[in-house]
Design a protein around this motif. Structure first.
Motif, PDB file in Angstrom:
ATOM      1  N   GLY A   1      14.324  39.002 -37.060  1.00  9.30           N
ATOM      2  CA  GLY A   1      13.446  38.145 -37.846  1.00  9.30           C
ATOM      3  C   GLY A   1      12.476  37.380 -36.968  1.00  9.30           C
ATOM      4  N   GLY A   2      12.968  36.836 -35.860  1.00 11.12           N
ATOM      5  CA  GLY A   2      12.099  36.077 -34.966  1.00 11.12           C
ATOM      6  C   GLY A   2      11.019  36.935 -34.336  1.00 11.12           C
ATOM      7  N   VAL A   3      11.400  38.111 -33.857  1.00  8.33           N
ATOM      8  CA  VAL A   3      10.423  39.003 -33.204  1.00  8.33           C
ATOM      9  C   VAL A   3       9.382  39.508 -34.200  1.00  8.33           C
ATOM     10  CG1 VAL A   3      10.170  41.275 -32.129  1.00  8.33           C
ATOM     11  CG2 VAL A   3      11.927  39.694 -31.312  1.00  8.33           C
ATOM     12  N   PHE A   4       9.826  40.016 -35.336  1.00  8.32           N
ATOM     13  CA  PHE A   4       8.894  40.570 -36.325  1.00  8.32           C
ATOM     14  C   PHE A   4       7.946  39.489 -36.849  1.00  8.32           C
ATOM     15  CE2 PHE A   4      11.067  44.349 -35.932  1.00  8.32           C
ATOM     16  CZ  PHE A   4      10.772  45.295 -36.895  1.00  8.32           C
ATOM     17  N   TRP A   5       8.473  38.281 -37.098  1.00  6.88           N
ATOM     18  CA  TRP A   5       7.637  37.209 -37.628  1.00  6.88           C
ATOM     19  C   TRP A   5       6.574  36.797 -36.612  1.00  6.88           C
ATOM     20  CZ3 TRP A   5       5.953  32.236 -36.945  1.00  6.88           C
ATOM     21  CH2 TRP A   5       5.468  31.566 -38.077  1.00  6.88           C
ATOM     22  N   ALA A   6       6.948  36.687 -35.350  1.00  8.25           N
ATOM     23  CA  ALA A   6       6.000  36.274 -34.318  1.00  8.25           C
ATOM     24  C   ALA A   6       4.887  37.301 -34.140  1.00  8.25           C
ATOM     25  CB  ALA A   6       6.732  36.050 -32.992  1.00  8.25           C
ATOM     26  N   ILE A   7       5.261  38.577 -34.083  1.00  4.86           N
ATOM     27  CA  ILE A   7       4.252  39.624 -33.903  1.00  4.86           C
ATOM     28  C   ILE A   7       3.350  39.716 -35.132  1.00  4.86           C
ATOM     29  CG2 ILE A   7       3.922  42.112 -33.636  1.00  4.86           C
ATOM     30  CD1 ILE A   7       6.396  42.160 -31.883  1.00  4.86           C
ATOM     31  N   ASP A   8       3.944  39.588 -36.320  1.00  4.90           N
ATOM     32  CA  ASP A   8       3.153  39.646 -37.548  1.00  4.90           C
ATOM     33  C   ASP A   8       2.159  38.496 -37.621  1.00  4.90           C
ATOM     34  OD1 ASP A   8       2.820  40.900 -40.307  1.00  4.90           O
ATOM     35  OD2 ASP A   8       3.243  38.811 -40.856  1.00  4.90           O
ATOM     36  N   ARG A   9       2.480  37.346 -37.003  1.00  7.26           N
ATOM     37  CA  ARG A   9       1.585  36.185 -37.010  1.00  7.26           C
ATOM     38  C   ARG A   9       0.579  36.230 -35.866  1.00  7.26           C
ATOM     39  NH1 ARG A   9       4.017  36.083 -41.110  1.00  7.26           N
ATOM     40  NH2 ARG A   9       4.411  34.294 -42.466  1.00  7.26           N
ATOM     41  N   GLY A  10       0.525  37.356 -35.154  1.00  2.88           N
ATOM     42  CA  GLY A  10      -0.525  37.558 -34.163  1.00  2.88           C
ATOM     43  C   GLY A  10      -0.140  37.339 -32.731  1.00  2.88           C
ATOM     44  N   GLN A  11       1.106  37.005 -32.442  1.00  2.00           N
ATOM     45  CA  GLN A  11       1.484  36.820 -31.047  1.00  2.00           C
ATOM     46  C   GLN A  11       1.487  38.168 -30.335  1.00  2.00           C
ATOM     47  OE1 GLN A  11       4.411  33.824 -29.620  1.00  2.00           O
ATOM     48  NE2 GLN A  11       5.702  35.588 -29.163  1.00  2.00           N
ATOM     49  N   ALA A  12       0.927  38.187 -29.134  1.00  2.00           N
ATOM     50  CA  ALA A  12       0.858  39.429 -28.377  1.00  2.00           C
ATOM     51  C   ALA A  12       2.254  39.989 -28.147  1.00  2.00           C
ATOM     52  CB  ALA A  12       0.166  39.191 -27.041  1.00  2.00           C
ATOM     53  N   ALA A  13       2.378  41.292 -28.316  1.00  2.00           N
ATOM     54  CA  ALA A  13       3.681  41.922 -28.120  1.00  2.00           C
ATOM     55  C   ALA A  13       4.186  41.709 -26.702  1.00  2.00           C
ATOM     56  CB  ALA A  13       3.579  43.412 -28.435  1.00  2.00           C
ATOM     57  N   GLY A  14       3.265  41.677 -25.726  1.00  2.00           N
ATOM     58  CA  GLY A  14       3.662  41.448 -24.340  1.00  2.00           C
ATOM     59  C   GLY A  14       4.269  40.078 -24.138  1.00  2.00           C
ATOM     60  N   VAL A  15       3.675  39.059 -24.768  1.00  2.00           N
ATOM     61  CA  VAL A  15       4.223  37.702 -24.677  1.00  2.00           C
ATOM     62  C   VAL A  15       5.615  37.657 -25.284  1.00  2.00           C
ATOM     63  CG1 VAL A  15       3.922  35.316 -25.437  1.00  2.00           C
ATOM     64  CG2 VAL A  15       1.940  36.641 -24.693  1.00  2.00           C
ATOM     65  N   THR A  16       5.769  38.275 -26.443  1.00  2.00           N
ATOM     66  CA  THR A  16       7.071  38.303 -27.112  1.00  2.00           C
ATOM     67  C   THR A  16       8.103  39.013 -26.249  1.00  2.00           C
ATOM     68  OG1 THR A  16       5.906  38.419 -29.235  1.00  2.00           O
ATOM     69  CG2 THR A  16       8.249  38.938 -29.241  1.00  2.00           C
ATOM     70  N   ALA A  17       7.734  40.145 -25.678  1.00  2.00           N
ATOM     71  CA  ALA A  17       8.672  40.938 -24.890  1.00  2.00           C
ATOM     72  C   ALA A  17       9.149  40.193 -23.653  1.00  2.00           C
ATOM     73  CB  ALA A  17       8.022  42.265 -24.482  1.00  2.00           C
ATOM     74  N   ILE A  18       8.242  39.510 -22.967  1.00  2.00           N
ATOM     75  CA  ILE A  18       8.638  38.856 -21.725  1.00  2.00           C
ATOM     76  C   ILE A  18       9.513  37.638 -21.989  1.00  2.00           C
ATOM     77  CG2 ILE A  18       6.715  37.252 -21.449  1.00  2.00           C
ATOM     78  CD1 ILE A  18       6.650  38.097 -18.487  1.00  2.00           C
ATOM     79  N   LEU A  19       9.303  36.961 -23.128  1.00  2.00           N
ATOM     80  CA  LEU A  19      10.155  35.819 -23.465  1.00  2.00           C
ATOM     81  C   LEU A  19      11.551  36.287 -23.861  1.00  2.00           C
ATOM     82  CD1 LEU A  19       7.637  33.589 -25.472  1.00  2.00           C
ATOM     83  CD2 LEU A  19       8.522  33.190 -23.168  1.00  2.00           C
ATOM     84  N   VAL A  20      11.617  37.340 -24.670  1.00  2.00           N
ATOM     85  CA  VAL A  20      12.919  37.865 -25.079  1.00  2.00           C
ATOM     86  C   VAL A  20      13.648  38.487 -23.892  1.00  2.00           C
ATOM     87  CG1 VAL A  20      14.068  39.524 -26.605  1.00  2.00           C
ATOM     88  CG2 VAL A  20      12.142  38.192 -27.446  1.00  2.00           C
ATOM     89  N   ALA A  21      12.891  38.905 -22.868  1.00  2.00           N
ATOM     90  CA  ALA A  21      13.507  39.503 -21.682  1.00  2.00           C
ATOM     91  C   ALA A  21      14.314  38.504 -20.868  1.00  2.00           C
ATOM     92  CB  ALA A  21      12.436  40.138 -20.793  1.00  2.00           C
ATOM     93  N   LEU A  22      14.257  37.232 -21.225  1.00  2.00           N
ATOM     94  CA  LEU A  22      15.128  36.248 -20.585  1.00  2.00           C
ATOM     95  C   LEU A  22      16.587  36.413 -21.019  1.00  2.00           C
ATOM     96  CD1 LEU A  22      12.885  33.070 -20.944  1.00  2.00           C
ATOM     97  CD2 LEU A  22      13.594  34.104 -18.780  1.00  2.00           C
ATOM     98  N   GLN A  23      16.837  37.250 -22.011  1.00  2.00           N
ATOM     99  CA  GLN A  23      18.170  37.370 -22.597  1.00  2.00           C
ATOM    100  C   GLN A  23      19.267  37.715 -21.589  1.00  2.00           C
ATOM    101  OE1 GLN A  23      19.851  40.560 -23.492  1.00  2.00           O
ATOM    102  NE2 GLN A  23      21.539  39.617 -24.588  1.00  2.00           N
ATOM    103  N   PRO A  24      19.083  38.681 -20.683  1.00  2.00           N
ATOM    104  CA  PRO A  24      20.174  38.955 -19.739  1.00  2.00           C
ATOM    105  C   PRO A  24      20.516  37.764 -18.854  1.00  2.00           C
ATOM    106  CG  PRO A  24      18.645  40.802 -19.837  1.00  2.00           C
ATOM    107  CD  PRO A  24      17.998  39.676 -20.582  1.00  2.00           C
TER     108      PRO A  24
END
Length: 299
Positions: A86-109
């Motif tokens: 939900g968080g990823v899809f909502w952010a991308i749908d609202r115009g956030q760059a996929a690269g920005v989303t990917a690098i933030l979520v990449a903090l997960q490990p």
């Protein structure tokens, strides 16, 4: 599945998981132009629930033992599916760059390794920490060439933070409270709970309009069969049989592989920095996977 040889747990299953997980962008890219994000995910969860329910009933799979086990299973699903997707899809749908989303979520490990000690009693070795940091640096290098375009607002960044916490806490929660849950019945419970919550949010915040096209139907089929059943099933199977920090490190491979697949399928540019970053990520993940586990402190 529990009697698989060692090489399957160390090579075949992790490789299959990364490959399947990395294809998620295909469904999102194809489907979001025709449906709103929460509605998209709610429909996906409903279809996945029906599919796994039929499989579980036909195979007479065991259900979680009692209300408490069902609750734990549902919570893990809400974190992994509801918060993360939900968080990823909502952010991308609202115009956030996929690269920005990917690098933030990449903090997960890194976040998973930090929390695995106090929550699960796992200890991360110096070599594993080095691999985790190296993996994040590689992901940042891969994504750095993809930050052009798109926007990021306080709302989309908050949505991405929810996704990051969801996938991190969901992985740890699954390991702690649902270690032996059957993947068929457990998956049906998780998808049903997530679909109910996302469906309610969709009815409150979205119009519910859907433009049924071939692209959307393909996207839904792909996300249900390949991601919701295939990749998620492999993820929880790996969590059952490995340390959370080791499993989490596999997520580092997804963004670079996604970039490569975008180049192959959609003729997207593949910068030299992306190639270099992919090599760095692979080295980092190898360090994490090959490092000897640190025994828990005596006490």
């Amino acid at each position: 599945m529990r009697n698989l040889p060692a090489w399957a747990w160390t090579l075949a299953l992790p490789s299959a998981f990364v490959m399947l997980w990395s294809t998620g962008f295909i469904g999102a890219r194809l489907g979001l132009p025709y449906i709103e994000p929460l509605t998209f995910l709610a429909v996906r969860m409903l279809l996945a629930t029906g599919l796994l329910l039929v499989v579980a009933l036909l195979m007479r799979a065991p259900w979680p033992n009692g209300p408490q086990a069902i609750t734990h299973t549902a919570i893990a699903g809400l974190l992994v599916h509801g918060c993360y997707l939900g968080g990823v899809f909502w952010a991308i749908d609202r115009g956030q760059a996929a690269g920005v989303t990917a690098i933030l979520v990449a903090l997960q490990p890194l976040l998973t390794a930090t929390l695995a000690g106090p929550l699960l009693g796992e200890r991360v070795s110096r070599a594993q920490w080095a691999g985790l940091l190296l993996g994040f640096a590689g992901v940042a290098l891969v994504i750095s060439s993809r930050l052009q375009g798109g926007t990021a607002s306080a709302a989309t960044l908050a949505s991405t933070a929810v996704a990051l916490l969801g996938i991190t806490l969901g992985t740890l929660y699954q390991k702690r409270f649902c270690p032996v849950t059957d993947l068929r019945t457990g998956g049906a419970v998780q998808f049903a709970a997530t679909g109910a919550v996302l469906g309610t949010l969709a009815m409150i915040t979205e119009t519910g309009q859907i433009t049924w096209t071939g692209e959307l139907i393909f996207a839904l089929g792909w996300l249900v069969l390949v991601l919701s059943v295939g990749a998620i099933g492999l993820l929880f199977l790996l969590i059952q049989h490995g340390a959370a920090s080791r499993v989490a490190s596999l997520f580092y491979l997804a963004p670079p592989l996604t970039v490569v697949m975008g180049w192959f399928l959609f003729d997207e540019a593949l910068a030299p920095s992306a190639i270099a970053g992919l090599v760095v990520v692979v080295v980092g993940v190898i360090l994490v996977q090959r490092a000897r586990p640190v025994p828990p402190p005596e006490g």
